[in-house]
Each structure stands twice: as C-alpha cells, then as structure tokens.
Design an enzyme around this catalytic site. Structure first.
Site, PDB file in Angstrom:
ATOM      1  N   HIS A  11       0.841  -1.209   0.000  1.00  0.00           N
ATOM      2  CA  HIS A  11       0.000   0.000   0.000  1.00  0.00           C
ATOM      3  C   HIS A  11       0.869   1.250   0.000  1.00  0.00           C
ATOM      4  O   HIS A  11       0.566   2.236  -0.676  1.00  0.00           O
ATOM      5  CB  HIS A  11      -0.922   0.022   1.226  1.00  0.00           C
ATOM      6  N   LYS A  12       1.958   1.194   0.769  1.00  0.00           N
ATOM      7  CA  LYS A  12       2.885   2.339   0.787  1.00  0.00           C
ATOM      8  C   LYS A  12       3.489   2.542  -0.601  1.00  0.00           C
ATOM      9  O   LYS A  12       3.681   3.673  -1.039  1.00  0.00           O
ATOM     10  CB  LYS A  12       4.016   2.099   1.788  1.00  0.00           C
ATOM     11  N   ASP A  64       8.849   5.240   8.137  1.00  0.00           N
ATOM     12  CA  ASP A  64       8.205   4.690   9.322  1.00  0.00           C
ATOM     13  C   ASP A  64       7.011   5.585   9.636  1.00  0.00           C
ATOM     14  O   ASP A  64       7.135   6.817   9.637  1.00  0.00           O
ATOM     15  CB  ASP A  64       9.182   4.635  10.501  1.00  0.00           C
TER      16      ASP A  64
END
Ligand code: ITT
Length: 186
Positions: A11-12, A64
């Site tokens: 998804h990232k 992150d």
C-alpha cells in the site's frame, strides 16, 4: 530520476508511486527487511535507512509511520503495525468507547541515506479524528477509522489519489522529493 524505496508494505508503494509521479521521480521497490529499533519514528527511519543503504551499497529511502491517538496517550504510535495485527480497528474502537476526545494524527518519517553519508529525515503529519465506526474499504490498516480534519469521510472512503493529495505520506514524501531534485541536480 530514480529512488529505491525499501518497504514490505504494498500500500505504501502504491501511494508513493502516485506521489512521486508529480515530481518526475521513478520509484524502484525493494522489499528488504531491516531491524526496527526502539525509539520514535525518526530513530527508526534513520537507523533503517543507514542499515539498508550500507547493505545494498546504494542510496535508499525507508518510511516509518503510525497513528497517534491523543486520548490513548498517543498510543499506538510506533506500535501501530503490531496493534493493527493484534487488536485491529475493532480493538481500538473498544478502547475508545468512552472517549469523547477523538483527536488523532497520522505521522510519517521518511529516511534517506547513501552508503557514505548520514541519514536525512523528512516529516509529515495529518490531524483528524477517530470515527465511531469503520467506514470505507479503500486504503489500508487504520484508514477506515481516520477522518481527516475538514472532512466528513474517512481515509477509507477516499481514493488513493484523494488521500495522496494531503496525507502524512504526501507531506513527508513531497518534502523529500523537492530536496532530492536539488540533490541529484536534475
Ligand atoms: P514497512 O516498515 O515495511 O515499510 P509497515 O507496514 O511495517 O511497512 P510501519 O512500520 O511504518 O510500516 O508501520 C506503520 C503501521 O501504521 C502500518 O503497518 C499501519 O498499520 C499503520 N499506518 C501507517 N500509515 C498508514 C496509513 O496511511 N493508513 C493506515 N494505516 C497506516
């Protein structure tokens, strides 16, 4: 212009590709695990970027991210991935059932590093509230819970393109992209 994005989260990758398209940066995805040290998002992104850049012998970015809920003392924060895999969105809603303060933030830290330089960090935050139930099935993880400020729809109800216009990831990756264009000198 190209950059290698290290992540195990597809998804990232999809979101980052959509964002980098605006800046003419081609994303190469490599799934290369790195230790997530104890610390805040910045510590994790710095350590991860350095670790992978040295091992792969080339410039990389890592990201992150997490959701920080005010009335839960900013939980789950850096534990977002673990909490999503264990209690999930239903567990978060349960923890918040008596909380009238629904304020939350998504935060993102992008770490860029080369084998020979120290890591550089780019931050992005988006404010919003935790809805009373999950809404929508776009996006991933906490998206159906999170209603960005000024909206009535959750991230789960927005398309990737819409989320990409103003998300935490948009802000951190856009800051990186602007800096990177100068850095590479194109
Ligand atoms: P990589 O570390 O391999 O990049 P990951 O999914 O483990 O992938 P993080 O360590 O950054 O990513 O964990 C962040 C967690 O926070 C992620 O797994 C989701 O549960 C949540 N999260 C982060 N960004 C999010 C977003 O845009 N929408 C919904 N949930 C998100």
């Amino acid at each position: 212009m190209k950059i290698t994005f290290i992540t195990g989260n597809q998804h990232k990758v999809k979101e980052a590709r959509g964002i980098f398209d605006n800046f003419g940066i081609e994303l190469e995805h490599v799934d290369f695990g790195y230790p997530e040290i104890q610390g805040d998002l910045v510590d994790v992104a710095k350590f991860g970027a350095k670790h992978v850049a040295v091992r792969l012998g080339r410039p990389v970015i890592v990201e992150d991210a997490g959701i920080f809920i005010k009335s839960l003392k900013w939980f789950p924060g850096t534990y977002s991935s673990y909490v999503q895999d264990t209690i999930g969105n239903k567990g978060i809603l349960k923890l918040m059932s008596d909380n009238t303060d629904r304020y939350a933030e998504f935060r993102s830290a992008v770490g860029f590093c080369t084998p020979k330089t120290e890591p550089k960090i780019f931050l992005g935050t988006i404010s919003g509230v935790i809805g009373s139930s999950e809404q929508g099935n776009h996006g991933f993880a906490y998206d159906p819970l999170f209603i960005p400020e000024g909206y009535t729809q959750s991230f789960g109800e927005l398309s990737t393109d819409e989320k990409n216009k103003f998300s935490h990831r948009r802000k951190s990756l856009e800051k990186f992209a602007m800096w990177y264009k100068d850095y590479v000198g194109d």
